[in-house]
Design an enzyme around this catalytic site. Structure first.
Site, PDB file in Angstrom:
ATOM      1  N   GLU A 169      -6.027  -6.996  -3.276  1.00 15.88           N
ATOM      2  CA  GLU A 169      -7.467  -6.828  -3.571  1.00 15.88           C
ATOM      3  C   GLU A 169      -7.676  -6.558  -5.058  1.00 15.88           C
ATOM      4  O   GLU A 169      -8.682  -6.969  -5.634  1.00 15.88           O
ATOM      5  CB  GLU A 169      -8.037  -5.679  -2.702  1.00 15.88           C
ATOM      6  CG  GLU A 169      -8.154  -6.128  -1.250  1.00 15.88           C
ATOM      7  CD  GLU A 169      -8.071  -4.997  -0.225  1.00 15.88           C
ATOM      8  OE1 GLU A 169      -8.196  -3.819  -0.592  1.00 15.88           O
ATOM      9  OE2 GLU A 169      -7.862  -5.326   0.966  1.00 15.88           O
ATOM     10  N   HIS A 224      -1.916  -4.438  -5.534  1.00 21.45           N
ATOM     11  CA  HIS A 224      -2.484  -4.792  -4.221  1.00 21.45           C
ATOM     12  C   HIS A 224      -3.284  -6.087  -4.378  1.00 21.45           C
ATOM     13  O   HIS A 224      -3.936  -6.305  -5.395  1.00 21.45           O
ATOM     14  CB  HIS A 224      -3.379  -3.650  -3.712  1.00 21.45           C
ATOM     15  CG  HIS A 224      -3.766  -3.841  -2.281  1.00 21.45           C
ATOM     16  ND1 HIS A 224      -4.774  -4.696  -1.910  1.00 21.45           N
ATOM     17  CD2 HIS A 224      -3.267  -3.314  -1.134  1.00 21.45           C
ATOM     18  CE1 HIS A 224      -4.882  -4.681  -0.580  1.00 21.45           C
ATOM     19  NE2 HIS A 224      -3.975  -3.845  -0.085  1.00 21.45           N
ATOM     20  N   ASN A 263      -2.910   3.118   3.246  1.00 20.80           N
ATOM     21  CA  ASN A 263      -3.808   2.774   2.142  1.00 20.80           C
ATOM     22  C   ASN A 263      -5.242   2.901   2.646  1.00 20.80           C
ATOM     23  O   ASN A 263      -5.715   2.038   3.377  1.00 20.80           O
ATOM     24  CB  ASN A 263      -3.505   1.333   1.685  1.00 20.80           C
ATOM     25  CG  ASN A 263      -4.487   0.847   0.640  1.00 20.80           C
ATOM     26  OD1 ASN A 263      -5.238   1.635   0.058  1.00 20.80           O
ATOM     27  ND2 ASN A 263      -4.493  -0.463   0.400  1.00 20.80           N
ATOM     28  N   SER A 313      -2.509  -6.169   8.735  1.00 23.36           N
ATOM     29  CA  SER A 313      -2.931  -6.009  10.138  1.00 23.36           C
ATOM     30  C   SER A 313      -1.828  -5.416  11.016  1.00 23.36           C
ATOM     31  O   SER A 313      -1.699  -5.791  12.183  1.00 23.36           O
ATOM     32  CB  SER A 313      -3.432  -7.341  10.695  1.00 23.36           C
ATOM     33  OG  SER A 313      -4.575  -7.766   9.975  1.00 23.36           O
ATOM     34  N   LYS A 363      -7.920   2.683   1.027  1.00 23.30           N
ATOM     35  CA  LYS A 363      -8.855   1.844   0.251  1.00 23.30           C
ATOM     36  C   LYS A 363     -10.087   2.673  -0.137  1.00 23.30           C
ATOM     37  O   LYS A 363      -9.972   3.876  -0.327  1.00 23.30           O
ATOM     38  CB  LYS A 363      -9.235   0.587   1.045  1.00 23.30           C
ATOM     39  CG  LYS A 363      -7.997  -0.144   1.601  1.00 23.30           C
ATOM     40  CD  LYS A 363      -8.306  -1.511   2.084  1.00 23.30           C
ATOM     41  CE  LYS A 363      -7.070  -2.100   2.731  1.00 23.30           C
ATOM     42  NZ  LYS A 363      -7.181  -3.509   2.991  1.00 23.30           N
ATOM     43  N   GLY A 417      -6.343  -7.219   6.673  1.00 22.17           N
ATOM     44  CA  GLY A 417      -7.690  -6.964   7.198  1.00 22.17           C
ATOM     45  C   GLY A 417      -8.244  -8.099   8.041  1.00 22.17           C
ATOM     46  O   GLY A 417      -9.444  -8.139   8.314  1.00 22.17           O
ATOM     47  N   GLU A 435       2.894  -8.163   1.387  1.00 18.27           N
ATOM     48  CA  GLU A 435       1.622  -8.216   2.097  1.00 18.27           C
ATOM     49  C   GLU A 435       1.023  -9.617   1.993  1.00 18.27           C
ATOM     50  O   GLU A 435       0.337  -9.926   1.005  1.00 18.27           O
ATOM     51  CB  GLU A 435       0.643  -7.210   1.492  1.00 18.27           C
ATOM     52  CG  GLU A 435       1.108  -5.777   1.533  1.00 18.27           C
ATOM     53  CD  GLU A 435      -0.069  -4.814   1.540  1.00 18.27           C
ATOM     54  OE1 GLU A 435      -0.204  -4.071   2.501  1.00 18.27           O
ATOM     55  OE2 GLU A 435      -0.868  -4.852   0.595  1.00 18.27           O
TER      56      GLU A 435
HETATM   57  C1  PEP Z   1      -3.561  -3.258   3.041  1.00 22.45           C
HETATM   58  O1  PEP Z   1      -4.664  -3.378   2.539  1.00 22.45           O
HETATM   59  O2  PEP Z   1      -2.619  -2.851   2.359  1.00 22.45           O
HETATM   60  C2  PEP Z   1      -3.394  -3.604   4.453  1.00 22.45           C
HETATM   61  C3  PEP Z   1      -2.196  -3.814   4.906  1.00 22.45           C
HETATM   62  O3  PEP Z   1      -4.548  -3.660   5.199  1.00 22.45           O
HETATM   63  P1  PEP Z   1      -4.665  -3.898   6.780  1.00 22.45           P
HETATM   64  O4  PEP Z   1      -3.604  -3.084   7.451  1.00 22.45           O
HETATM   65  O5  PEP Z   1      -6.041  -3.429   7.140  1.00 22.45           O
HETATM   66  O6  PEP Z   1      -4.470  -5.360   7.021  1.00 22.45           O
END
Ligand code: PEP
Length: 251
Positions: free
Chosen positions: A98, A96, A9, A214, A11, A174, A168
């Protein structure tokens, strides 16, 4: 056998040329080989989809990061599921955290997006996960259960088979804080059990459930070693082709 999937992803990162270069690097690195049954998906910004479609081989999937909850019409700035499909993408990330947090997307709205995506022959990557407060209160399983019940309500089984789930935990996205392998496995098993109640053993067994939060080349191996963790939805680490491929080679 259900598919192992590592999806990146991106973003709101990369302008088009940088995105094409990144996709080219992913493609070149992937040509060196991947573990059996592992598939890559790239989710760039909307503006990059058609360009990436031109350079990616068929065995690397292409996803949008979102689609509209309406079919078409006067919704300035929105991109419909049909438009995503017409760009050549075959997947779309929906729900997601976000989008849920910053754009106030609700479960019923996400359910509409899922149905429109399926109607356009896209495979949704449906995201769910609790925030830190909910984890600390010990209500994480109820939160995820509700997100799945509402977000994925009323989907015929034949269509559900095209859905990929991404667990997630919001507190891990993040932040550099990863769920422990046990926390991931417990929730993935919980989600699979919920799918089993909805659609039976076979569909539950065939549904790919990805972990996101992460995930990086140092922790992917122990996360992917769990029987119900079928891969990852990768944010930050997907912006470096070598890291992304190292994660894919962690199975
Ligand atoms: C995401 O935004 O789907 C995600 C898993 O981000 P990150 O790997 O940066 O934590």
């Amino acid at each position: 056998m259900r598919r192992k999937i590592v999806a990146g992803n991106w973003k709101m990162n990369t302008v088009i040329q940088d995105g094409l270069d990144l996709a080219e690097s992913v493609k070149k690195n992937a040509e060196k080989g991947l573990p059996e049954n592992v598939m890559l998906i790239l989710a760039p910004p909307f503006t990059h989809l058609a360009g990436l479609k031109n350079i990616l081989p068929d065995n690397i999937g292409l996803a949008a990061q979102n689609c509209a909850s309406e079919e078409s019409g006067a919704f300035t700035g929105e991109v419909s599921a049909a438009m995503v499909a017409s760009s050549g993408a075959n997947y779309v990330i929906i729900g997601h955290s976000e989008r849920r947090l910053y754009f106030k997307e609700t479960d019923p709205e996400l359910n509409k997006k899922i149905k429109l995506a399926l109607a356009s022959q896209l495979s949704p990557i449906f995201c769910c996960g609790e925030n830190l407060h909910e984890r600390e209160k010990g209500i994480h399983t109820e939160v995820v259960k509700k997100q799945i019940e509402l977000g994925l309500s009323d989907i015929p089984e034949a269509d559900f088979k095209r859905i990929i789930i991404a667990y997630e935990p919001v507190w891990a996205i993040g932040t550099g804080k990863t769920a422990t392998p046990d926390q991931a496995q417990d929730m993935h098993l919980y989600i699979r059990t919920q799918i089993k109640e909805m659609y039976g053993e076979e569909t539950a067994g065939n549904t790919s459930i990805l972990y996101g939060g992460s995930c990086n080349p140092s922790n992917a191996r122990e996360l992917f070693a769990n029987s119900d963790v079928d891969g990852g939805l990768i944010g930050g680490a997907s912006l470096k082709a070598d890291d992304f491929l190292a994660i894919a080679r962690s199975f």
